[in-house]
Write a protein that holds these residues in place. Structure first.
Motif, PDB file in Angstrom:
ATOM      1  N   ILE A  32      31.027  56.361 -76.578  1.00 42.57           N
ATOM      2  CA  ILE A  32      31.682  56.961 -76.898  1.00 42.57           C
ATOM      3  C   ILE A  32      31.888  56.911 -77.837  1.00 42.57           C
ATOM      4  CG2 ILE A  32      34.906  56.705 -77.584  1.00 42.57           C
ATOM      5  CD1 ILE A  32      35.271  55.765 -74.626  1.00 42.57           C
ATOM      6  N   GLY A  33      31.773  56.269 -79.121  1.00 40.81           N
ATOM      7  CA  GLY A  33      31.738  55.961 -81.036  1.00 40.81           C
ATOM      8  C   GLY A  33      30.679  56.815 -81.249  1.00 40.81           C
ATOM      9  N   LEU A  34      29.669  57.014 -80.804  1.00 39.73           N
ATOM     10  CA  LEU A  34      28.016  57.921 -80.585  1.00 39.73           C
ATOM     11  C   LEU A  34      28.750  58.912 -80.585  1.00 39.73           C
ATOM     12  CD1 LEU A  34      25.684  55.777 -80.054  1.00 39.73           C
ATOM     13  CD2 LEU A  34      26.722  55.617 -82.731  1.00 39.73           C
ATOM     14  N   SER A  35      29.072  58.935 -79.548  1.00 41.21           N
ATOM     15  CA  SER A  35      29.639  61.333 -78.788  1.00 41.21           C
ATOM     16  C   SER A  35      30.859  61.425 -79.502  1.00 41.21           C
ATOM     17  CB  SER A  35      29.211  61.333 -77.795  1.00 41.21           C
ATOM     18  OG  SER A  35      27.726  60.377 -77.274  1.00 41.21           O
ATOM     19  N   LEU A  36      31.864  60.805 -79.585  1.00 35.08           N
ATOM     20  CA  LEU A  36      33.638  61.506 -79.995  1.00 35.08           C
ATOM     21  C   LEU A  36      33.845  60.978 -81.147  1.00 35.08           C
ATOM     22  CD1 LEU A  36      34.227  61.989 -75.768  1.00 35.08           C
ATOM     23  CD2 LEU A  36      33.143  63.111 -76.848  1.00 35.08           C
ATOM     24  N   GLY A  37      33.537  59.823 -81.412  1.00 34.09           N
ATOM     25  CA  GLY A  37      34.154  58.796 -82.426  1.00 34.09           C
ATOM     26  C   GLY A  37      34.504  59.479 -83.751  1.00 34.09           C
ATOM     27  N   GLY A  38      33.504  60.740 -83.748  1.00 31.37           N
ATOM     28  CA  GLY A  38      33.534  60.993 -85.295  1.00 31.37           C
ATOM     29  C   GLY A  38      34.554  61.877 -85.941  1.00 31.37           C
ATOM     30  N   THR A  72      41.063  64.535 -79.054  1.00 28.71           N
ATOM     31  CA  THR A  72      39.518  63.323 -78.876  1.00 28.71           C
ATOM     32  C   THR A  72      40.277  62.285 -78.783  1.00 28.71           C
ATOM     33  OG1 THR A  72      38.980  64.583 -80.279  1.00 28.71           O
ATOM     34  CG2 THR A  72      37.934  62.506 -80.759  1.00 28.71           C
ATOM     35  N   GLU A  73      41.611  60.964 -78.603  1.00 26.67           N
ATOM     36  CA  GLU A  73      41.676  60.957 -78.887  1.00 26.67           C
ATOM     37  C   GLU A  73      42.397  60.452 -76.770  1.00 26.67           C
ATOM     38  OE1 GLU A  73      42.090  57.331 -79.658  1.00 26.67           O
ATOM     39  OE2 GLU A  73      41.515  58.509 -81.543  1.00 26.67           O
ATOM     40  N   ILE A  74      43.044  61.241 -76.146  1.00 27.16           N
ATOM     41  CA  ILE A  74      42.588  61.527 -74.930  1.00 27.16           C
ATOM     42  C   ILE A  74      41.619  61.132 -74.168  1.00 27.16           C
ATOM     43  CG2 ILE A  74      43.407  63.226 -73.175  1.00 27.16           C
ATOM     44  CD1 ILE A  74      45.893  64.082 -74.746  1.00 27.16           C
ATOM     45  N   VAL A  75      40.589  62.835 -74.178  1.00 24.27           N
ATOM     46  CA  VAL A  75      39.675  62.372 -74.010  1.00 24.27           C
ATOM     47  C   VAL A  75      38.710  60.811 -73.740  1.00 24.27           C
ATOM     48  CG1 VAL A  75      37.113  63.298 -73.897  1.00 24.27           C
ATOM     49  CG2 VAL A  75      39.116  64.922 -74.263  1.00 24.27           C
ATOM     50  N   GLY A  76      38.281  60.360 -75.686  1.00 28.97           N
ATOM     51  CA  GLY A  76      38.085  59.377 -75.632  1.00 28.97           C
ATOM     52  C   GLY A  76      38.199  58.014 -74.341  1.00 28.97           C
ATOM     53  N   PHE A  82      41.537  49.286 -91.868  1.00 30.73           N
ATOM     54  CA  PHE A  82      42.504  48.917 -90.918  1.00 30.73           C
ATOM     55  C   PHE A  82      42.783  49.620 -89.862  1.00 30.73           C
ATOM     56  CE2 PHE A  82      43.990  46.138 -95.078  1.00 30.73           C
ATOM     57  CZ  PHE A  82      44.127  45.232 -93.980  1.00 30.73           C
ATOM     58  N   CYS A  83      42.771  51.440 -90.186  1.00 31.97           N
ATOM     59  CA  CYS A  83      43.445  51.790 -88.954  1.00 31.97           C
ATOM     60  C   CYS A  83      42.386  53.265 -88.933  1.00 31.97           C
ATOM     61  CB  CYS A  83      44.893  51.998 -88.818  1.00 31.97           C
ATOM     62  SG  CYS A  83      45.521  52.504 -90.473  1.00 31.97           S
ATOM     63  N   ASN A  84      43.594  54.502 -87.944  1.00 30.73           N
ATOM     64  CA  ASN A  84      42.241  55.701 -88.371  1.00 30.73           C
ATOM     65  C   ASN A  84      42.697  56.531 -88.992  1.00 30.73           C
ATOM     66  OD1 ASN A  84      41.778  54.133 -84.740  1.00 30.73           O
ATOM     67  ND2 ASN A  84      40.165  55.086 -86.141  1.00 30.73           N
ATOM     68  N   ALA A  85      41.712  57.395 -89.033  1.00 33.97           N
ATOM     69  CA  ALA A  85      42.323  58.772 -90.054  1.00 33.97           C
ATOM     70  C   ALA A  85      41.849  60.225 -89.597  1.00 33.97           C
ATOM     71  CB  ALA A  85      42.750  59.184 -91.599  1.00 33.97           C
ATOM     72  N   PRO A  86      42.175  60.793 -89.369  1.00 35.51           N
ATOM     73  CA  PRO A  86      41.351  61.572 -88.449  1.00 35.51           C
ATOM     74  C   PRO A  86      40.310  62.546 -89.730  1.00 35.51           C
ATOM     75  CG  PRO A  86      43.454  63.471 -88.932  1.00 35.51           C
ATOM     76  CD  PRO A  86      43.047  62.073 -89.494  1.00 35.51           C
ATOM     77  N   ALA A  87      38.841  63.123 -88.920  1.00 34.86           N
ATOM     78  CA  ALA A  87      38.427  63.583 -90.364  1.00 34.86           C
ATOM     79  C   ALA A  87      38.606  64.888 -91.002  1.00 34.86           C
ATOM     80  CB  ALA A  87      36.315  63.761 -89.890  1.00 34.86           C
ATOM     81  N   ILE A 105      28.801  51.135 -87.734  1.00 31.70           N
ATOM     82  CA  ILE A 105      30.216  50.969 -87.048  1.00 31.70           C
ATOM     83  C   ILE A 105      30.587  51.431 -86.117  1.00 31.70           C
ATOM     84  CG2 ILE A 105      32.283  52.149 -87.786  1.00 31.70           C
ATOM     85  CD1 ILE A 105      32.209  52.857 -90.130  1.00 31.70           C
ATOM     86  N   THR A 106      29.654  51.927 -85.486  1.00 34.80           N
ATOM     87  CA  THR A 106      29.747  51.272 -83.718  1.00 34.80           C
ATOM     88  C   THR A 106      28.629  51.067 -83.218  1.00 34.80           C
ATOM     89  OG1 THR A 106      27.824  53.202 -84.360  1.00 34.80           O
ATOM     90  CG2 THR A 106      29.821  54.427 -84.176  1.00 34.80           C
ATOM     91  N   THR A 107      27.971  50.543 -83.678  1.00 38.23           N
ATOM     92  CA  THR A 107      27.300  49.468 -83.280  1.00 38.23           C
ATOM     93  C   THR A 107      27.948  47.977 -83.339  1.00 38.23           C
ATOM     94  OG1 THR A 107      25.255  49.782 -84.182  1.00 38.23           O
ATOM     95  CG2 THR A 107      25.506  47.816 -83.123  1.00 38.23           C
ATOM     96  N   GLY A 108      28.896  47.346 -84.405  1.00 34.26           N
ATOM     97  CA  GLY A 108      29.734  46.281 -84.940  1.00 34.26           C
ATOM     98  C   GLY A 108      30.627  46.310 -83.704  1.00 34.26           C
ATOM     99  N   TRP A 109      31.772  47.610 -83.420  1.00 31.27           N
ATOM    100  CA  TRP A 109      32.553  47.816 -82.883  1.00 31.27           C
ATOM    101  C   TRP A 109      32.160  47.428 -80.991  1.00 31.27           C
ATOM    102  CZ3 TRP A 109      37.651  47.576 -83.227  1.00 31.27           C
ATOM    103  CH2 TRP A 109      38.622  47.534 -83.896  1.00 31.27           C
TER     104      TRP A 109
END
Length: 242
Positions: free
Chosen positions: A180-186, A136-140, A121-126, A40-44
């Motif tokens: 960002i995806g690898l480090s902060l996106g989870g 998380t969204e602010i820092v990323g 389509f969209c995001n949701a929190p783990a 996923i992170t690589t695709g993005w």
């Protein structure tokens, strides 16, 4: 290719490939089903690269309202062009999301879980937590915009003339998004882009997807407000450091 058209096309490609990798991983029966976070992170990251390659020469390839706002607040972009860019970004994002659904319709039909369909389509929190999800969204987004503000062109040492890097010039922002995806996106899925989340979320709400479940409107403000706040912090910090 005007800047308005370039932002539509660039954002379309971003979402087509980005939400496309989400579909490949999340939906039942694809060859990439359940292949995981690295895919996923690589695709993005590659999605960002593709959009920037096409739109960069014509619009600067913002493809993100937070980037547009951050550049405007830092004085790197005209405030008068912000509305046109944001409108174009949302048009491109919604078109991209629609084509992802069209391409993967058979797999949407084969997938029973509504949350997996929405995740395309969209995001949701783990783990739902308003404060930490927003942070998380602010820092990323802060990392993304702050880094973009420090991009430099390759130059000749003797006369300081700029050397064109061609399409390779799009690589740095793709690597930043990947990091960002690898480090902060989870924790939240790292929207870091209001158009990336809200545009496809609207499309999800409008499309006739079988057993699609909730649209997640209660969470939808976080991937919009968080990136804008992160971009503003990045812009003001860059001004202060100058």
């Amino acid at each position: 290719m005007t800047p308005f058209v370039a932002e539509i096309v660039g954002t379309f490609l971003l979402i087509l490939l980005g939400c496309g990798v989400n579909a490949n991983v999340s939906l039942k029966g694809t060859f990439g089903s359940q292949s995981g976070w690295i895919v996923i992170t690589t695709g993005w990251a590659f999605a960002v690269y593709t959009g920037v390659v096409v739109a960069g020469p014509y619009s600067g390839a913002h493809m993100n309202p937070a980037v547009t706002i951050g550049l405007a607040l830092s004085g790197e972009f005209s405030i008068y062009d912000v509305p046109n860019y944001i409108i174009a970004q949302f048009i491109g994002a919604m078109l991209g999301a629609f084509f992802v659904w069209l391409i993967h319709k058979d797999h949407f039909d084969a997938t029973e879980d509504g949350n997996s369909k929405r995740a395309v389509f969209c995001n949701a929190p783990a783990i739902p937590n308003i404060l930490t999800n927003l942070l998380t969204e602010i820092v990323g987004t802060f990392v993304l915009v702050f880094a973009v503000l420090y991009f430099t062109d390759a130059t000749m040492m003797k006369d300081n003339s700029i050397i064109g890097l061609g399409s390779l010039g799009a690589l740095p922002v793709a690597l930043i998004v990947w990091g960002i995806g690898l480090s902060l996106g989870g924790t939240t899925g790292y929207a870091i882009n209001p158009a990336r989340d809200l545009g496809p979320r609207i499309v999800h709400a409008l499309l006739p997807i079988k057993n699609k479940g909730s649209n997640g409107w209660g969470y939808s403000w976080i991937p919009v407000i968080g990136p804008i706040l992160g971009a503003a912090v990045a812009a003001f910090l860059s001004i202060w450091l100058q």
